[in-house]
Motif scaffolding. Sequence first.
Motif, short mmCIF file in Angstrom:
data_model
loop_
_atom_site.label_atom_id
_atom_site.label_comp_id
_atom_site.label_asym_id
_atom_site.label_seq_id
_atom_site.Cartn_x
_atom_site.Cartn_y
_atom_site.Cartn_z
N ASN A 71 -13.81 -4.11 -1.25
CA ASN A 71 -13.26 -2.88 -1.44
C ASN A 71 -11.64 -2.99 -1.38
O ASN A 71 -11.14 -3.89 -1.09
N TYR A 72 -11.28 -1.90 -2.14
CA TYR A 72 -9.72 -1.70 -1.82
C TYR A 72 -9.39 -0.15 -1.98
O TYR A 72 -10.14 0.39 -2.57
N GLU A 73 -8.37 0.08 -1.20
CA GLU A 73 -8.22 1.54 -0.82
C GLU A 73 -6.80 2.15 -1.14
O GLU A 73 -5.91 1.42 -1.31
N ALA A 74 -6.90 3.48 -1.19
CA ALA A 74 -5.71 4.15 -1.41
C ALA A 74 -5.87 5.56 -0.33
O ALA A 74 -6.72 5.90 -0.24
N LEU A 75 -4.58 6.03 0.18
CA LEU A 75 -4.48 7.07 0.64
C LEU A 75 -3.35 8.06 0.39
O LEU A 75 -2.18 7.40 0.13
N ILE A 76 -3.54 9.18 -0.03
CA ILE A 76 -2.32 10.05 -0.51
C ILE A 76 -2.12 11.10 0.53
O ILE A 76 -3.05 12.05 1.04
N ARG A 77 -0.91 11.26 1.02
CA ARG A 77 -0.71 12.33 2.06
C ARG A 77 0.62 13.10 1.67
O ARG A 77 1.59 12.37 1.71
N GLY A 78 0.26 14.37 1.29
CA GLY A 78 1.84 14.89 0.67
C GLY A 78 2.35 14.06 -0.37
O GLY A 78 1.54 13.90 -1.61
N ASP A 79 3.63 13.90 -0.40
CA ASP A 79 4.12 13.12 -1.51
C ASP A 79 3.95 11.78 -1.36
O ASP A 79 4.50 10.79 -2.22
N TRP A 80 3.38 11.08 -0.38
CA TRP A 80 3.42 9.63 0.06
C TRP A 80 1.91 9.05 -0.49
O TRP A 80 0.87 9.83 -0.29
N LYS A 81 2.00 7.98 -1.07
CA LYS A 81 0.81 7.18 -1.29
C LYS A 81 0.76 5.89 -0.94
O LYS A 81 1.77 5.05 -1.00
N LEU A 82 -0.37 5.44 -0.13
CA LEU A 82 -0.41 3.95 0.39
C LEU A 82 -1.62 3.21 -0.41
O LEU A 82 -2.75 4.14 -0.58
N MET A 83 -1.27 2.40 -1.02
CA MET A 83 -2.48 1.59 -1.89
C MET A 83 -2.31 0.21 -2.01
O MET A 83 -1.44 -0.38 -1.41
N GLN A 84 -3.62 -0.33 -2.46
CA GLN A 84 -3.46 -1.74 -2.87
C GLN A 84 -4.09 -1.78 -4.31
O GLN A 84 -4.56 -0.89 -4.88
N ASN A 85 -3.42 -2.67 -5.05
CA ASN A 85 -3.82 -2.92 -6.27
C ASN A 85 -5.08 -3.99 -6.75
O ASN A 85 -5.79 -3.61 -7.65
N ASP A 86 -5.47 -4.39 -5.62
CA ASP A 86 -6.70 -5.28 -5.71
C ASP A 86 -6.98 -5.57 -4.11
O ASP A 86 -6.28 -5.45 -3.43
N PRO A 87 -8.34 -6.06 -3.63
CA PRO A 87 -8.56 -6.31 -2.43
C PRO A 87 -7.79 -7.32 -1.57
O PRO A 87 -7.62 -7.31 -0.60
N TYR A 88 -7.02 -8.11 -2.30
CA TYR A 88 -6.32 -9.28 -1.99
C TYR A 88 -4.92 -9.11 -1.69
O TYR A 88 -4.04 -9.87 -1.27
N SER A 89 -4.21 -8.01 -2.31
CA SER A 89 -3.11 -7.67 -2.25
C SER A 89 -2.53 -6.81 -1.04
O SER A 89 -3.20 -6.17 -0.49
N PRO A 90 -1.25 -7.01 -0.70
CA PRO A 90 -0.81 -6.10 0.45
C PRO A 90 -0.76 -4.66 0.23
O PRO A 90 -0.55 -4.30 -0.88
#
Length: 136
Positions: A71-90
Motif C-alpha cells: 500500500n501507499y497512502e495520502a492524507l489531506i487536512r485543510g490546505d496540507w497534503k501528506l503523501m507517498q508516490n509509491d510504497p517505497y518512497s518517503p
Amino acid sequence: MARADQARQPQDYQGLNFDLFPTFLELAGAKPSFELDAVSLVPILKGGTITTPRDLYFVRREGNKMYGGKNYEALIRGDWKLMQNDPYSPLELYNLKNDPQEKTNLATKAPKVFNELSESLRQHIQRGGRTPWQKP
C-alpha cells in the motif's frame, strides 16, 4: 446584488464516496456508528454547510511485481497534503493552496505539520488494519 429567489451556489466541500453511506442512513432516519469515518452530506443537500474539520485519507494497493501488493497512502487536512508516490518512497508534504501542482516538498521545512499529519496517517492505517478482538 443577488436576488433572494436565485439558486444558491453549491458549497465547496471535499468529501469521499463513502460519505454516501451516512448520507443515505440519515435520509432513511437512521444513525451510523460514531466510529464511522464518514460524514453525512444531508446538510449540503438541504442548502446548508458542513463545518466540521476532517482528514481525507486515501490508500492504494498495487498488485504488480514492482510494488509487490504493498500500500501507499495520502492524507489531506485543510490546505496540507501528506503523501507517498509509491510504497517505497518517503512521505512528502505539500501546501495545496500555495502549491496546487505539488512541486515543493515541505516535509523538512514544516516539521510540526509533517509530524501531526504523519501521526494522523499512522492512526488511520492502524484503524483500518485492526480486528474486532484487538484493543485500539
